[in-house]
Design a protein around this motif. Structure first.
Motif: not given
Length: 385
Positions: A331-333, A340-344, A367-371, A375-378
């Motif tokens: 997500g976005r910090p 946009i962070l994808l990982g770790p 700017g968003s995703t349907a999924l 729970g992964f929010d930076p």
């Protein structure tokens, strides 16, 4: 400085290569940068095989992502002509009352996923390669299997380039800064500008973005290959991927376990311990294999896989990029509008690469995703005010 792309992807490992492919598939102007060549062995996306599962013990938030990831792996296969995913099943071996088996069964039942629970005798009848204690059982996930990581990363990167993305390798990113209507990215050899940047830098994330103060740490991991005495017994159609409970208490990262794969070269079987490695630095990682790396796995092979010669043939070192709660960072910090962070991915992300790449493309373009990725929010690691 002119803008090279609408979206830049920093890091072309499993996640970044998939994000670049997804962006290029949508006709987005994209550039991917990596300090190595795609499919390298310096990070977290190598080792010839990685597990993909449908029944997930790590939490229900992952199951919808897995359901979306499987067809995307098949889509990448179709577009590239590369064989990436072998759904030969997976055995989770442990005790009926252990946390791991309880969790994976709970996930399967809640989501209507196919499974079998096999007593020790039935395991030995179907899969005589294993040795079990009398009170152990196995959970069979028939939709699980393995993915070939190096092939997958190269395939996604090449397909992205074929669709129009720029791929820049041997270019270590040293600095990223949001500037007005864009993002400036500096490497040792030049500077690039994009409208948005996706960072999929894995073990290098904290070094690249120290201002985010993410509580990450890197763990050295070792994979070891043993010779099969009768290689045919360990062929994928006869020997599913496995994860075995080692007993003991649950830790921050999950359940003490070790895992292995069928033979993909017709001669050897790869096994490894999940976690329990020392803290490391990705730039100075000890890549030598030592006696202390081998001895625990040799003992496990002797006791549980008698069809393998316990004298190891070779080993390889990789890394886990860990988070305090064992969950992904996606997500976005806070305080950023173009990053946009994808990982770790907390040591269990490869199987999700295709869908996380798609989520990254969604965030960068819409700017968003349907999924669900809450729970992964930076920002979950920030102390409460």
């Amino acid at each position: 400085m002119s803008r090279e792309a609408d979206v830049a992807v920093v890091g072309l490992g499993s996640i970044g290569s998939s994000a670049l492919w997804q962006l290029a598939s949508r006709g987005v102007s994209a550039i991917g940068l990596d300090q190595f060549e795609p499919g390298h062995d310096r990070g977290e996306a190598h080792g010839e095989t990685r597990i993909i599962r449908s029944c997930y013990a790590e939490g229900p938030l992952y199951v919808p992502l897995l359901k979306a990831a499987f067809p995307l792996w098949r889509e990448l296969e179709q577009e590239t002509g590369k064989h990436l995913l072998n759904a030969n099943g997976a055995l989770f071996i442990g005790w009926p009352d252990s946390g791991y088996l309880k969790q994976v069964k709970h996930t399967a039942e809640n989501y209507g996923l196919p499974y079998e629970v096999l007593p020790a005798g039935e395991v030995l009848r179907r899969y005589p390669q294993h040795r079990l204690e009398p009170d152990q059982v196995a959970f069979l996930d028939p939709q699980a299997g393995l993915i070939h990581p190096e092939v997958a990363v190269r395939a996604a990167t090449a397909r992205a380039a074929q669709l129009g993305a720029q791929v820049v390798t041997e270019a270590r990113v040293e600095w990223i800064e949001e500037q007005g209507d864009g993002v400036e990215i500096r490497t040792a050899s030049g500077r690039y500008r994009a409208g948005q940047v996706i960072v999929a830098a894995g073990a290098w994330t904290a070094k690249l973005l120290p201002q985010l103060n993410l509580p990450l740490w890197i763990e050295r991991q070792v994979m070891v290959w043993f010779r099969a005495r009768r290689p045919g017994d360990f062929a994928p159609e006869r020997f599913p991927v496995f994860i075995r409970d080692r007993g003991g208490d649950q830790t921050w990262y999950g359940f003490p376990s070790w895992y292995g794969f069928p033979s993909v070269d017709g001669a050897t079987v790869k096994v490894a311990v999940h976690h329990e490695g020392p803290t490391a630095d990705p730039d100075t990682l000890d890549r030598q294999i030592h006696t202390q790396d081998l001895e625990p796995l040799q003992a496990l092979v002797r006791s549980s896989l008698p069809g393998l010669d316990p004298a190891p043939l070779r080993g390889q070192v990789c890394m886990y990029s860990n988070t305090p709660d064992g969950h992904f960072v996606v997500g976005r910090p806070s305080g950023t509008s173009r990053l946009i962070l994808l990982g770790p991915m907390a040591g269990h992300g490869f199987k999700f690469a295709t869908i996380i790449g798609k989520i990254g493309a969604d965030l960068a373009t819409g700017g968003s995703t349907a999924l669900s990725i809450e729970g992964f929010d930076p920002n979950r690691f920030k102390p409460a005010d």
